[in-house]
Design an enzyme around this catalytic site. Structure first.
Site, PDB file in Angstrom:
ATOM      1  N   GLU A 124       0.830  10.020  -4.892  1.00  0.00           N
ATOM      2  CA  GLU A 124       1.481  11.364  -4.627  1.00  0.00           C
ATOM      3  C   GLU A 124       2.409  12.021  -5.814  1.00  0.00           C
ATOM      4  O   GLU A 124       2.451  13.301  -6.007  1.00  0.00           O
ATOM      5  CB  GLU A 124       2.379  11.381  -3.170  1.00  0.00           C
ATOM      6  CG  GLU A 124       1.602  11.118  -2.015  1.00  0.00           C
ATOM      7  CD  GLU A 124       1.163  12.306  -1.559  1.00  0.00           C
ATOM      8  OE1 GLU A 124       0.484  12.957  -2.331  1.00  0.00           O
ATOM      9  OE2 GLU A 124       1.358  12.447  -0.328  1.00  0.00           O
TER      10      GLU A 124
ATOM     11  N   HIS B 237      -7.011   0.933  -0.564  1.00  0.00           N
ATOM     12  CA  HIS B 237      -6.165  -0.152  -1.573  1.00  0.00           C
ATOM     13  C   HIS B 237      -7.294  -1.272  -1.804  1.00  0.00           C
ATOM     14  O   HIS B 237      -7.800  -2.005  -0.726  1.00  0.00           O
ATOM     15  CB  HIS B 237      -5.137  -0.556  -0.637  1.00  0.00           C
ATOM     16  CG  HIS B 237      -3.812  -1.302  -1.554  1.00  0.00           C
ATOM     17  ND1 HIS B 237      -2.674  -1.539  -1.390  1.00  0.00           N
ATOM     18  CD2 HIS B 237      -4.037  -1.770  -3.005  1.00  0.00           C
ATOM     19  CE1 HIS B 237      -2.045  -2.264  -2.225  1.00  0.00           C
ATOM     20  NE2 HIS B 237      -2.916  -2.380  -3.281  1.00  0.00           N
TER      21      HIS B 237
ATOM     22  N   THR C 169       0.736  -1.470  -0.044  1.00  0.00           N
ATOM     23  CA  THR C 169       0.014   0.128  -0.020  1.00  0.00           C
ATOM     24  C   THR C 169       0.822   1.136  -0.168  1.00  0.00           C
ATOM     25  O   THR C 169       0.413   2.114  -0.538  1.00  0.00           O
ATOM     26  CB  THR C 169      -0.840   0.062   1.275  1.00  0.00           C
ATOM     27  OG1 THR C 169      -1.722  -1.330   1.179  1.00  0.00           O
ATOM     28  CG2 THR C 169      -1.643   1.079   1.098  1.00  0.00           C
TER      29      THR C 169
END
Length: 101
Positions: free
Chosen positions: A13, A39, A5
């Site tokens: 990001e 996730h 994850t």
């Protein structure tokens, strides 16, 4: 073994950073300030994963994105990270002052 994850979030990001890079002044950058991510599916090692980001809201210097990550078969994650546009020189001055306290 599967894609962790944390690595998926890093990809998201990076996609958000890349989405706004053309619009930043040369002396500006952005920092992450919030992350809301799910996730959704496991990705086996060796599969290609791509993350995309779309700027959906701006509140002054604070930006909100819609991000997702997909492997070769499925949507594996989605979320709404927030980033803040900063001047690195000013940011580093504040950080240095904090270190000195």
């Amino acid at each position: 073994e599967v894609l962790a994850t944390g690595w998926m979030i890093i990809m998201m990001e990076r996609a958000a950073m890349d989405a706004i890079r053309p619009f930043l002044e040369p002396e500006e950058t952005s920092v992450g300030v919030a992350m809301n991510v799910e996730h959704l599916a496991a990705t086996p090692l060796g599969h290609v994963v791509r993350a995309t980001a779309e700027l959906i809201r701006a509140h002054g210097r604070r930006l909100e994105f819609k991000v997702d990550a997909r492997d070769e078969n499925d949507l594996i994650g989605s979320g709404t990270p927030q980033r803040a546009v900063i001047d690195p020189a000013k940011f580093n001055q504040r950080l240095l002052a904090k270190v000195k306290r």
